[in-house]
Motif scaffolding. Structure first.
Motif, mmCIF file in Angstrom:
data_model
loop_
_atom_site.group_PDB
_atom_site.id
_atom_site.type_symbol
_atom_site.label_atom_id
_atom_site.label_comp_id
_atom_site.label_asym_id
_atom_site.label_seq_id
_atom_site.Cartn_x
_atom_site.Cartn_y
_atom_site.Cartn_z
ATOM 1 N N TYR A 269 -32.499 -7.405 -17.280
ATOM 2 C CA TYR A 269 -31.953 -7.034 -15.967
ATOM 3 C C TYR A 269 -30.851 -7.984 -15.510
ATOM 4 N N LEU A 284 -28.375 -0.454 -18.774
ATOM 5 C CA LEU A 284 -28.952 0.497 -17.822
ATOM 6 C C LEU A 284 -29.993 1.388 -18.492
ATOM 7 N N GLY A 288 -34.057 1.291 -17.699
ATOM 8 C CA GLY A 288 -34.714 2.514 -17.263
ATOM 9 C C GLY A 288 -35.936 2.849 -18.112
ATOM 10 N N LEU A 331 -31.769 4.577 -12.374
ATOM 11 C CA LEU A 331 -32.493 3.309 -12.433
ATOM 12 C C LEU A 331 -32.964 2.889 -11.046
#
Length: 1092
Positions: A269, A284, A288, A331
């Protein structure tokens, strides 16, 4: 959004790869591999097929010699050994063997495996070692991909639960291949490793496999984190492998253990940033997938941090691909799902996210709605509904930009049918386009407009031609809209400048659009790029959004748009350089067209020229102007106008020619003077000297034909350059003093405008030397108030403008400046000439009407005028009554309590005099609920009763006074043939024809409330604009009366007014004996009592 592909990936994709091999049908050949291959490829002449058959035949012979069965399982060890032996030294053989391996492995079932564990392990380890060798990187992509695919298939034959050590080499080799820079190898490896991880999970080896994946992740994550702030569209080498690692983790994430998932999530992240990088898309997706497989309580703190990062990425940037915006929103949705038990967090973050995607990125979500709205436009029934739809589309244009709207709702022209689709969208685009790229106009609109324009020339039917020209004009009219805060100014202005020059030379009907575009460019843009920002301050940020908000009926107050936000100082400087680099050429082009155009066509080019000059250097402007002076043969001084007039008494052919030549020179001079007025703002002191010299020469040598334009140019110099004006004050005053307006109102108005700017500068500087000279201008304005109608109106307007300028000044001395003006005018109250005194009172009345409260701050102002109610001259009394009328009507009654007695004493004495409208005027002033003496109460009651009834006592008194005065005036004109001499008879009222104060009394006639009597107010008293010359504003009054009106009444001239020179200047011969304050041409110190 398409992005540049990495060279290595592009090269890999371009390489020839072996075609996908259909499965061999071995049953038809009794399991004989060689026979099956010969049947398929025996007739092919392709080199790779010949190598394939040769390799199969060689291995077939070996197997026969060894007495082994000719099955695929028997072929496998021999092929692997031959492949290791060939290596990079014989790429053709290696390619053939790798292809043979890929063809045969599908014929070896995995479950149950037909391979012996030892054979499978040995072959898998051999292929893994082959892939890990340095020589493998030199092999063609197709060969490597075949080896990777074969290794993945072989790995599934291994017994992971019993012999994990046998799985480790092929697993590590496949993980290494999954980050290979060759796209086909990488893709094949990721597919193979995904199948292997699924198999290992079923075998109970998920933790061990996860450890191998985490090891690969940790190997590359540090490098990946160091790349998040690197501005690049692609990476190479190890940097590229870091990005490929994230792609591999996306595939493996569902199969990782819980601990491994948390470990990867905690580092992944942090890879998000506010800008797009080659890592963003994979990061991303990975985040997710990990969120979908993790429990909320395990990653709650990380999720909150992740939300902040996602929100920071969401705001629109042209470099961010649309799919990443969508992925970020998905997300964010997953994050909120993990934080379902925190409603406060939802309330805090959701509005910010919605605002972030309300810009251009909202196109991804709103396009279906926009299409529906466009369909409603086609079916609209009510105009009110259309307004709502227009505002919705306008908001979309502002948020997304016209590019995306036009791509969704295209405006297209059909050359065959002569129709234009979605033409209804153009007015909406014109109204709501802000911050659009100029290149969009050049690429989309210009070709379309030219196509429609070209078609209109070929059409014969007038109606169709009219429609086509209308469409073309609507398309071209979008040019100014695209010039409002353009986002690609530096990149596209060069192309736009070429278009503007082309328009000037070819399409005359488009000049207005070109001029308006330049006006926006060179007036708005430079101001918004000062100090490195698109706007000078946060207040101007508010102004632009207020301007946009005004376009919507709902008046939203929270507009924001990334395209209109601040830019860097570096970008601002570059933009200014681009504008400046093209300004000189454009200025010359526009100047040529301006000088060759008719007067009506020149008007719309003036603003464009003024803005071009502001960005051009004074050197360029000077060179241009000097060249034009030479071009027009105006270097030498023309003939003296007086000598030309003398020669016209005996006109011969030569004289006519000389006069015609002089007129031609004056015409050229007039054009250049008009041109100067557009350049003055940008001039430095040296250039101002040149301009002033030309103006001065024109005023002295043009026979008066250029006076108006010369004075207009001079007034702009005085307005924009106060330092230069004060430095040349004496010369300018002398020059203005010599101008003789005669009956030319334009010259008079321009002259007074020059006086206006000069007087404002002189009062503000507050120096003794300039204050003395200021009286010369005030004297001229006061005399103007006592002259003919137009002169009086111009003087009124100038006084109002001076008062307004001093009052609106941002300096701390604004009040003292205005008070100084009042004091200077009050000096004329002590003049021995009633004519001058009444004019000064008229000026004061006008000034206090414009700001009634301020008059209370001027010492002795009201008292000084009230004393003059007892003056013996009728015109002074009239002017004083007018002053009182303005005072009591404009000022609240409680502020007059201290002056109540003096006002009543001064005005009630005239309540019984019907001549000169005195009684009527008093009847208007008195009803302000003041206590009056006993002897005047019958008069007060009669006025009040008249106002309550159907008739007006004051009106009757005024009507009788008018009849009496009309008869009295005729009689006196017969009795006094020298009534125009300017002499007065002390102690008796002056006849109407001698009363200059009558006009002032009428000018300050007020109507206060519907119940007030307004029968004395002339119908013609409406305020008029000063006429577009200079900056004299329209002043709106609190009642219907407005100052500065020209009257249509007869008898407005005072004694001696016909003897005053009609040029409106100071004269030694005019009004001698009764105008003591009128100054001579010497500009010496005044001798009258009008001093402060």
């Amino acid at each position: 959004m398409k992005r540049k592909q990495r060279p290595s990936a592009a090269a890999a994709d371009a390489e020839d790869d072996e075609p996908s091999q259909p499965t061999l049908v071995l049953d038809s050949f009794s399991g004989d591999v060689c026979a099956a291959l010969t049947a398929r490829y025996g007739r092919s002449t392709a080199p790779q097929h010949r190598h394939l058959l040769a390799s199969a035949a060689a291995i077939h012979s070996i197997l026969l010699d060894d007495g082994l069965p000719l099955t695929p399982a028997s072929f496998l060890p021999a092929i692997v050994s031959a492949l290791q032996a060939a290596g990079a030294a014989d790429p053709d053989a290696a390619s053939a063997l790798a292809s043979l391996l890929v063809i045969l492995l599908p014929h070896i079932p995995c479950s149950p495996s037909s391979l012996q564990p030892v054979a499978a392990s040995k072959s898998a380890s051999a292929l893994a070692a082959f892939l890990s060798s340095p020589d493998a990187s030199q092999l063609p992509t197709g060969t490597l991909r075949s080896v990777v695919k074969s290794l993945g298939h072989l790995a599934l034959h291994l017994d992971a639960a019993a012999h994990w050590d046998a799985v480790v080499p092929p697993l590590e080799a496949l993980l290494a291949a999954s980050v290979d820079n060759r796209a086909k190898v990488r893709k094949c490896a990721q597919e193979s490793v995904e199948k292997l991880f699924s198999y290992l999970e079923e075998s109970g080896c998920a933790k061990k496999a996860s450890n191998a994946a985490v090891a690969m992740f940790e190997k590359h994550i540090s490098l990946a984190q160091s790349l998040i702030n690197v501005e690049s569209d692609f990476f190479e080498g190890e940097e590229a492998e870091a990005g490929h690692m994230l792609g591999a983790m996306v595939v493996l994430a569902p199969y990782l253990s819980k601990k491994a998932k948390m470990r990867v999530f905690s580092d992944a992240y942090k890879l998000l940033s506010t800008c797009f990088t080659p890592l963003t898309r994979h990061a991303l997706k990975l985040l997710g997938i990990l969120l979908d497989h993790l429990k909320a309580q395990n990653v709650e703190s990380e999720v909150e941090s992740l939300v902040s990062l996602v929100m920071a990425y969401l705001p629109y940037d042209e470099k961010k691909p649309d799919d990443t915006i969508v992925s970020a929103l998905h997300l964010f949705k997953s994050c909120l799902a993990k934080l379902a038990g925190q409603p406060k967090f939802w309330v805090k973050t959701l509005p910010a996210v919605f605002e972030a995607v309300s810009g251009e990125s909202s196109y991804v979500f709103m396009k279906d709605i926009l299409l529906t709205l466009s369909q409603y436009v086609m079916k609209r029934d009510k105009e009110s509904h259309m307004k709502n739809i227009e505002e919705c589309l306008g908001a979309a244009i502002f948020a997304m930009g016209p590019d995306k709207i036009l791509s969704l709702i295209p405006v297209a022209f059909d050359k065959d049918m002569l129709t234009c689709s979605n033409i209804w969208l153009l007015p909406i685009l014109d109204k709501y386009t802000y911050g659009a790229p100029l290149q969009s106009f050049l690429e989309r609109i210009v070709p379309l407009a030219r196509s429609v324009q070209k078609a209109s020339k070929k059409v014969k039917k007038a109606r169709i031609r009219k429609d086509l020209l209308s469409w073309a004009d609507q398309l071209w009219s979008l040019l100014p809209a695209f010039c409002r805060y353009p986002i690609d100014l530096r990149q596209s202005f060069g192309s736009l400048s070429k278009l503007l020059v082309e328009i000037l030379k070819c399409d005359e009907w488009l000049h207005k659009h070109a001029a308006k575009a330049l006006q926006i460019f060179y007036f708005v843009v430079p101001q918004q790029l000062v100090d490195g920002t698109r706007r000078l301050s946060s207040d101007q940020d508010v102004e632009i959004y207020t301007e946009i908000s005004a376009l919507f009926s709902s008046k939203p107050n929270n507009f924001s748009c990334a395209r209109l936000e601040r830019c860097s100082k570096k970008d601002a400087c570059k933009a200014m350089k681009v504008l400046g680099s093209h300004s000189a050429d454009l200025l010359c082009t526009f100047a040529d067209y301006f000088l060759e155009s008719s007067p009506e066509k020149r008007d719309h080019l003036k603003d464009a020229l003024r803005c071009l000059a502001l960005l051009s250097s004074s050197t360029n402007i000077r060179e241009l102007f000097v060249s034009l002076v030479k071009r027009f043969d105006l270097e030498d001084a023309p003939l003296d106008p007086e000598s030309i007039e003398c020669q016209t008494h005996n006109v011969d052919e030569n004289d006519k020619q000389s006069i015609d030549a002089a007129e031609m020179l004056n015409d050229k001079r007039s054009i250049l003077l008009e041109f100067i007025s557009t350049l003055v703002e940008a001039a430095d002191e040296d250039l101002l000297d040149i301009f002033f010299g030309f103006i001065k020469s024109s005023l002295l040598n043009s026979s008066g034909s250029c006076d108006s334009k010369a004075l207009i140019s001079l007034s702009i110099i005085l307005k924009e350059h106060n330092g230069y004006s004060l430095a040349h004050l004496d010369e300018i005053l002398m020059l203005l003093h010599g101008v003789k307006p005669d009956s030319d109102n334009a010259v008079l108005e321009s002259k007074l405008l020059c006086y206006q700017y000069l007087l404002v500068h002189m009062i503000k500087v507050n120096e003794e030397s300039t204050n003395k000279k200021a009286f010369l201008i005030i004297n001229e304005l006061i005399l103007g108030l006592k002259t003919k109608k137009e002169s009086r109106r111009f003087s009124y307007d100038v006084l109002l403008a001076i008062s307004s300028s001093l009052r609106s000044s941002k300096s701390n001395s604004a009040n003292s400046d205005l008070q100084r003006l009042f004091t200077m005018v009050m000096g004329y109250l002590s003049s021995p000439s009633p004519h001058i005194v009444s004019g000064a009172i008229a000026a004061l009345s006008l000034l206090i009407y414009n700001d009634a409260n301020f008059c209370m701050e001027v010492p002795n102002l009201i008292e000084s005028v009230l004393v003059l109610l007892q003056h013996k001259a009728v015109e002074v009394t009239k002017a004083s009554l007018g002053f009182v009328k303005v005072l009591v009507t404009s000022l609240q009654s409680e502020k007059l309590l201290n002056l109540q007695a003096d006002i009543l004493k001064g005005i009630l004495e005239w309540s019984s005099v019907t001549k000169h409208h005195f009684k009527g005027k008093v009847s208007i002033i008195v009803p302000v609920n003041l206590n009056t003496p006993e002897k005047y109460k019958p008069f007060i009651r009669s006025v009040e009763e008249g106002r309550k009834g159907n008739h007006n006592q004051a009106e009757g008194a005024e009507s009788k006074a008018q009849d009496h005065e009309r008869h009295d005036a005729k009689r006196r004109r017969r009795v006094h043939p020298n009534a125009e001499s300017g002499q007065e008879t002390p102690g008796r009222p002056m006849p109407k024809g001698q009363s200059a104060g009558k006009k002032q009394a009428k000018d300050f006639h007020f109507k206060k409330g519907a119940a007030r009597d307004n029968s004395h107010v002339p119908q013609s008293q409406q305020s008029k604009a000063s006429g577009g010359k200079g900056d004299m504003p329209n002043f709106k009054s609190k009642s219907k009366w407005q100052p500065g009106n020209g009257q249509r009444n007869r008898g407005d001239k005072s004694l001696g007014s016909n003897k005053r020179a009609r040029n409106g200047t100071f004269s030694k011969t005019q009004d001698r004996g009764n105008r003591a304050s009128v100054q001579s041409r010497s500009f010496k110190k005044r001798k009258s009592g009008a001093t402060t």
